[in-house]
Design a protein around this motif. Structure first.
Motif, PDB file in Angstrom:
ATOM      1  N   MET A   1      52.348  51.050  29.465  1.00 55.39           N
ATOM      2  CA  MET A   1      52.196  50.981  30.931  1.00 55.39           C
ATOM      3  C   MET A   1      51.257  52.092  31.380  1.00 55.39           C
ATOM      4  SD  MET A   1      55.204  51.185  33.829  1.00 55.39           S
ATOM      5  CE  MET A   1      55.962  49.692  33.237  1.00 55.39           C
ATOM      6  N   SER A   2      50.311  51.760  32.222  1.00 63.54           N
ATOM      7  CA  SER A   2      49.349  52.763  32.680  1.00 63.54           C
ATOM      8  C   SER A   2      50.017  53.740  33.619  1.00 63.54           C
ATOM      9  CB  SER A   2      48.181  52.069  33.396  1.00 63.54           C
ATOM     10  OG  SER A   2      48.618  51.525  34.621  1.00 63.54           O
ATOM     11  N   PRO A   3      49.450  54.972  33.749  1.00 62.88           N
ATOM     12  CA  PRO A   3      50.066  55.974  34.628  1.00 62.88           C
ATOM     13  C   PRO A   3      50.173  55.522  36.071  1.00 62.88           C
ATOM     14  CG  PRO A   3      48.438  56.972  33.182  1.00 62.88           C
ATOM     15  CD  PRO A   3      48.311  55.494  33.011  1.00 62.88           C
ATOM     16  N   ALA A   4      49.265  54.601  36.500  1.00 62.33           N
ATOM     17  CA  ALA A   4      49.259  54.206  37.909  1.00 62.33           C
ATOM     18  C   ALA A   4      50.211  53.062  38.194  1.00 62.33           C
ATOM     19  CB  ALA A   4      47.848  53.800  38.330  1.00 62.33           C
ATOM     20  N   ASP A  22      42.194  57.605  44.679  1.00 60.27           N
ATOM     21  CA  ASP A  22      42.251  56.913  43.389  1.00 60.27           C
ATOM     22  C   ASP A  22      43.636  57.151  42.813  1.00 60.27           C
ATOM     23  OD1 ASP A  22      42.118  56.180  40.692  1.00 60.27           O
ATOM     24  OD2 ASP A  22      40.060  56.859  40.451  1.00 60.27           O
ATOM     25  N   ARG A  23      44.534  56.135  42.934  1.00 65.16           N
ATOM     26  CA  ARG A  23      45.918  56.314  42.516  1.00 65.16           C
ATOM     27  C   ARG A  23      46.027  56.588  41.014  1.00 65.16           C
ATOM     28  NH1 ARG A  23      50.134  55.041  45.469  1.00 65.16           N
ATOM     29  NH2 ARG A  23      51.283  54.224  43.674  1.00 65.16           N
ATOM     30  N   GLY A  24      45.186  55.939  40.230  1.00 64.14           N
ATOM     31  CA  GLY A  24      45.226  56.175  38.800  1.00 64.14           C
ATOM     32  C   GLY A  24      44.893  57.612  38.452  1.00 64.14           C
ATOM     33  N   PHE A  25      43.870  58.132  39.116  1.00 64.09           N
ATOM     34  CA  PHE A  25      43.498  59.522  38.873  1.00 64.09           C
ATOM     35  C   PHE A  25      44.610  60.466  39.348  1.00 64.09           C
ATOM     36  CE2 PHE A  25      41.721  63.468  40.620  1.00 64.09           C
ATOM     37  CZ  PHE A  25      41.204  64.014  39.453  1.00 64.09           C
TER      38      PHE A  25
END
Length: 574
Positions: A1-4, A22-25
């Motif tokens: 699962m990705s961090p975001a 940038d939610r992922g960042f």
């Protein structure tokens, strides 16, 4: 699962991501810095439980907090959560100028915004000293994120020459004797060193203990934990169990609004009345309830008071101390004895109703401390609300700690215009005062002076030296929950905003009737209008800025809980 990605259920460390566009960042950066603190992926995958701490070198009540917080952390870890402690401001009652009440709302804002902003799935609120518990619950109620209240617990008693002592009812008793000349300077010094000998909150049913009992009655803390002494091993076990419960709440997502209802507020009022609790609790419970869009009025308080006996024989309304109350069965014993007067089907933070809890609780109690319903300390509750032309929005009197001989009385007003005026003249040898007079203090309310505990106006020295122990006193101030006497408090509106109290003059006649719940200034309406035309509001001695200015411009009156107008739910009436 990705961090975001957003996992089902608790979101843990991915809660409330910082805005970078940038939610992922944002998730990647947060995890990077979190790992700099040594956390593993296993830790970060768990529900995050915030532990709201209020430790301070200026707060004796919270001296044991580091050990208590470690117990909470242990409970969170054992239940599979990730504990993260964070600080808020701390309110140490005897250490704050001008009064801790001025900073209750500041602490509530601090608690609210830190819970709202930080990545927590649930919180344990750890505090004890007077304004701390209401501040923490006001903040948590506004966020409405799963929360458990854990109090630090009361002190153990000390002794002096074989006499048992506990802060702070005995503080006031000995100080009164010192003022009257019955106790020497050497003796009062020795007593000073024996009143508060352990960490914890006051050893009597003062404001801190009252708010602990009310938190339990509301259902937001573990049953049976309000009265556990600070230094008792059970206090640490309560911490561990509170931490474990917070993990469960993180998973179920049950918020305070699902626990605290109109019925549980009534339960809290019943417990306040049955314990002979602090008058300050009326203000705090009002503010807490209003944060959830709930509330109660003077009529409801009086109806409950007339049907709720005082069962708990504790100082300042009785003889015992909080450690005795714990051994006697604590709040569950009060619920059990009040029986169907209580709303036993109210939910609690545990997921169980009070009826379920009592079914599994040892029914034994010490009847010397928690009296039977048929043999109470008093057949009626400890607090009543008064109204009349001197208090259009109400006033409070703690009848369980007052002299019933003064309940139906009329007296001549001896007026003090301010705290400074009181300090300057109360011990003057030429003060024109008699035992039957009413002492009146103005300009000590929420706006004027942040409502200090100055309502416990000392008996003038000229009367104390003659053996006078009590007389009618009244003001727009508060008094300590540990205090006693026939004292009318929280007169609203206060003098500084033009309430009728501002118009009282030396020599006016005032009538107090506890039976009729009335407080009347016996001056004609025409004369009062003439005085009002001459009245001007007091102004601050120096220009105000920052929090002092915010406080003065936005604090509400005592009958509205002294909260800030902008902190209420949008739909609530100010």
């Amino acid at each position: 699962m990705s961090p975001a990605a957003s996992p089902p259920g608790p979101r843990g460390i991915d809660n409330n991501l910082t805005h970078y566009g940038d939610r992922g960042f944002a998730a990647y950066l947060r995890r990077s810095f979190t790992k700099s603190m040594g956390y593993t992926e296993n830790s970060l995958a768990r529900p995050t439980v915030g532990i709201v701490t209020s430790e301070s070198g200026f707060n004796n009540c919270h001296r044991q907090m580091p050990e208590l917080v470690r117990a909470v952390e242990r409970g969170v870890l054992l239940a599979g959560g990730l504990p993260v402690a964070f600080p808020t401001i701390s309110l140490g009652e005897p250490f704050l100028y001008p009064t801790s009440m001025k900073f209750r709302n500041l602490m509530a804002m601090d608690v609210e915004e830190m819970i709202r902003a930080q990545p927590v799935d649930s919180v344990v609120l750890v505090g004890g000293c007077d304004k701390t518990v209401p501040a923490q619950l006001m903040g948590a109620f506004s966020v409405d994120k799963p929360a458990v209240q854990l109090v630090t617990g009361p002190m153990m008693t000390g002794s002096y020459h074989g006499e048992r002592l506990g802060a702070c009812t005995d503080c006031r008793r000995f100080w009164g004797r010192y003022r009257a000349g019955d106790v020497s300077i050497e003796q009062i010094g020795a007593v000073e060193g024996n009143l508060a000998t352990t960490s914890g909150t006051c050893a009597v049913m003062g404001t801190a203990s009252t708010m602990a009992c009310l938190a339990e009655a509301l259902g937001v803390s573990l049953p049976g934990t309000a009265a556990i002494p600070n230094v008792h091993a059970d206090r640490l076990r309560a911490g561990e169990n509170s931490g474990a419960l917070a993990v469960e709440l993180a998973r179920t997502g049950v918020p305070p609004s699902a626990v605290v209802t109109e019925e549980s507020v009534v339960n809290a009022l019943r417990v306040l009345l049955a314990t002979g609790g602090s008058t300050n609790a009326v203000i705090h419970l009002t503010a807490m309830a209003r944060r959830l869009g709930l509330g109660f009025g003077a009529r409801e308080l009086n109806e409950l008071s007339d049907t709720t006996p005082v069962l708990v024989d504790l100082k300042p309304s009785g003889e015992h101390y909080m450690e005795d109350f714990h051994r006697a069965g604590g709040v569950p014993a009060v619920f059990r004895e009040l029986g169907e007067l209580m709303n036993l089907d109210c939910p609690t933070v545990t997921g169980r109703t009070w009826r379920d809890i009592l079914a599994d609780t040892d029914p034994w109690r010490d009847e010397r401390v928690v009296r039977p319903l048929g043999a109470p300390v008093s057949p009626v509750g400890g607090i009543v609300s008064l109204a009349g032309n001197l208090a259009p929005s109400g006033a409070i009197l703690k009848r369980s700690a007052a002299d019933a001989r003064l309940f139906e009385s009329e007296g001549r007003a001896v007026v003090f215009e301010s705290l400074a005026d009181l300090a300057e003249r109360i011990d003057a040898p030429d003060l024109d005062v008699e035992p039957g007079d009413f002492l009146v203090l103005k300009n000590a309310g929420p706006v004027a002076e942040a409502m200090p505990e100055a309502g416990y106006i000392p008996i003038p020295k000229v009367l104390a030296e003659k053996g006078v122990k009590d007389m009618v006193r009244m003001s727009d101030a508060r008094m300590s929950g540990t205090a006693y006497g026939t004292i009318v408090l929280h007169i609203a509106p206060e003098a500084a905003v033009g309430g009728p109290l501002a118009l009282v003059r030396d020599g006016d006649r005032i009538r107090l009737s506890v039976r009729d719940r009335s407080l009347e200034l016996l001056v004609s309406a025409a004369e009062l209008e003439r005085r009002r035309a001459q009245w001007a509001p007091p102004t601050p001695a120096t220009p105000e800025r920052g929090y002092a200015r915010l406080y003065r411009e936005h604090v509400l009156q005592a009958d509205q809980g002294c909260d800030f107008d902008f902190c209420l739910p949008v739909a609530a009436e100010v």
